[in-house]
Motif scaffolding. Structure first.
Motif, PDB file in Angstrom:
ATOM      1  N   HIS A   1      -7.729   7.369  36.006  1.00 39.90           N
ATOM      2  CA  HIS A   1      -8.094   8.373  37.018  1.00 39.90           C
ATOM      3  C   HIS A   1      -9.372   9.112  36.631  1.00 39.90           C
ATOM      4  N   THR A   2     -10.279   8.393  35.990  1.00 44.48           N
ATOM      5  CA  THR A   2     -11.568   8.980  35.605  1.00 44.48           C
ATOM      6  C   THR A   2     -12.442   9.197  36.830  1.00 44.48           C
ATOM      7  N   ILE A   3     -12.336   8.296  37.800  1.00 47.25           N
ATOM      8  CA  ILE A   3     -13.098   8.396  39.043  1.00 47.25           C
ATOM      9  C   ILE A   3     -12.135   8.485  40.214  1.00 47.25           C
ATOM     10  N   GLU A   4     -12.409   9.390  41.135  1.00 48.15           N
ATOM     11  CA  GLU A   4     -11.574   9.517  42.324  1.00 48.15           C
ATOM     12  C   GLU A   4     -11.639   8.232  43.146  1.00 48.15           C
ATOM     13  N   GLY A   5     -10.529   7.913  43.808  1.00 48.07           N
ATOM     14  CA  GLY A   5     -10.454   6.689  44.594  1.00 48.07           C
ATOM     15  C   GLY A   5     -11.541   6.580  45.645  1.00 48.07           C
ATOM     16  N   ARG A   6     -11.881   7.704  46.272  1.00 47.29           N
ATOM     17  CA  ARG A   6     -12.882   7.666  47.339  1.00 47.29           C
ATOM     18  C   ARG A   6     -14.290   7.395  46.806  1.00 47.29           C
TER      19      ARG A   6
ATOM     20  N   LEU B   1     -20.117   1.140  36.665  1.00 47.35           N
ATOM     21  CA  LEU B   1     -20.922   1.485  35.495  1.00 47.35           C
ATOM     22  C   LEU B   1     -22.304   0.839  35.519  1.00 47.35           C
ATOM     23  N   ASP B   2     -22.514  -0.119  36.408  1.00 49.14           N
ATOM     24  CA  ASP B   2     -23.849  -0.711  36.562  1.00 49.14           C
ATOM     25  C   ASP B   2     -24.635   0.160  37.536  1.00 49.14           C
TER      26      ASP B   2
ATOM     27  N   PRO C   1     -22.056   4.232  28.466  1.00 48.65           N
ATOM     28  CA  PRO C   1     -20.863   4.859  27.889  1.00 48.65           C
ATOM     29  C   PRO C   1     -20.092   5.654  28.940  1.00 48.65           C
ATOM     30  N   VAL C   2     -18.789   5.800  28.710  1.00 52.37           N
ATOM     31  CA  VAL C   2     -17.955   6.613  29.591  1.00 52.37           C
ATOM     32  C   VAL C   2     -16.735   7.096  28.816  1.00 52.37           C
ATOM     33  N   ARG C   3     -16.296   8.314  29.095  1.00 47.52           N
ATOM     34  CA  ARG C   3     -15.107   8.876  28.461  1.00 47.52           C
ATOM     35  C   ARG C   3     -13.948   8.862  29.441  1.00 47.52           C
TER      36      ARG C   3
ATOM     37  N   THR D   1     -18.796  10.633  32.485  1.00 49.62           N
ATOM     38  CA  THR D   1     -17.481  10.406  33.093  1.00 49.62           C
ATOM     39  C   THR D   1     -17.453   9.506  34.368  1.00 49.62           C
ATOM     40  N   PRO D   2     -18.353   8.647  34.695  1.00 50.13           N
ATOM     41  CA  PRO D   2     -19.588   8.271  34.025  1.00 50.13           C
ATOM     42  C   PRO D   2     -20.784   9.150  34.341  1.00 50.13           C
ATOM     43  N   GLU D   3     -20.663  10.108  35.276  1.00 52.13           N
ATOM     44  CA  GLU D   3     -21.751  11.045  35.482  1.00 52.13           C
ATOM     45  C   GLU D   3     -21.862  11.975  34.270  1.00 52.13           C
TER      46      GLU D   3
END
Length: 281
Positions: free
Chosen positions: A30-35, A42-43, A59-61, A269-271
């Motif tokens: 759930h790092t990124i919202e579905g919408r 990540l690309d 990178p992403v946390r 996050t990836p922002e």
């Protein structure tokens, strides 16, 4: 907190599904919202999305709660419950109810091997991904050698098991022979459907060691990438080995003996997300 951190990369031959698997990681944690979710999120470069390949490491946390996804995972600190209802024999006992995953998605093309080598220097583990329809390829072996040189924990995974022409067992045998392990240790996933991905996230907790270092020591950090922002200046991507850093502090770049002020610290996050302090923890 360091015991709850797992730093790892995904390495594979080109088009073996690294970025798609990373998408499933982001969804399950759930790092990124579905919408906001899209394919190969990540690309971020236009050229990457146009050609469908990863060029720059990213990178992403993520935050993973294993006991929510898997009934065979129990948290060790729930001792009273264990006394009343002991876990089944095949249930895995984990000491924490959540883990911080720091993932670096890497390129698979041979032209970007340098990107992979820098990412490997910043982590403790690597997910070695192989396409079930194509089997072990040239960059599979090349990236494996790079990971072994860094003495990383290797997690072998067969991907794309949902393909009609997938030879999952044959690929697992091939991968096991390459690593000198039992084929039963190889995991099977589908980055497209998400099958087997929760089990892979749980395996990362078990197989990849937490980072070493001491927060009370002076700051030491490895710069594994950088970029220039026209508004913020140079943004460096670092793996903190010891100590911590805050906004406003002055740090020395040892390679050039230059002192600079830290204008902002944060993580992806990836922002980019700003935080008060970055530390080994």
């Amino acid at each position: 907190m360091a015991y709850q951190i797992r730093n790892f990369v995904i390495i594979a031959h080109i088009d073996h599904g690294k970025s798609t698997l990373a998408d499933r990681f982001l969804e399950l944690t759930h790092t990124i919202e579905g919408r906001k979710m899209r394919e190969q999120v990540l690309d971020a470069m236009d050229l990457e999305r146009e050609r469908g390949i990863t060029i720059k490491m990213q990178p992403v946390r993520m935050l993973w709660h294993p006991q929510i996804q898997n009934s065979k995972i129990k948290v060790q600190n729930d001792n009273e419950k264990f006394k009343i209802n002991p876990p089944e024999a095949d249930t895995k006992i984990l000491p924490f109810d959540f883990y911080i995953f720091n993932l670096i998605d890497t390129p698979g093309h041979v032209d970007f091997t340098y990107e992979v080598s820098r990412a490997l220097a910043a982590v403790e583990g690597a997910v070695l991904l192989v396409d079930a329809a194509q089997g072990v390829q040239a960059q599979t072996i090349a990236n494996l050698h790079l990971a072994e040189k860094e003495e990383l924990a290797i997690i072998p995974v067969v991907n794309k098991i949902d393909l009609p022409n997938a030879d999952s067992k044959g690929t697992a045998d091939e991968l096991a022979a390459l690593l000198g392990i039992d084929p039963a240790e190889v995991l099977f996933v589908s980055g497209k459907t998400g099958a087997g991905v929760p089990a892979l996230l749980d395996r990362i907790i078990e197989a990849v060691p937490g980072p070493k270092g001491n927060t009370r020591e002076p700051l030491r950090a490895l710069i594994f990438d950088s970029q220039f922002d026209p508004y913020k200046g140079v943004i460096v991507y670092v793996r903190i080995v010891s100590g911590s850093v805050r906004k406003g502090e002055r740090i020395r770049m040892l390679s050039v003996s230059k002192v600079s002020e830290v204008l902002e610290v944060g993580y992806f996050t990836p922002e980019r997300r700003e935080t008060e302090r970055l530390a080994r923890l």
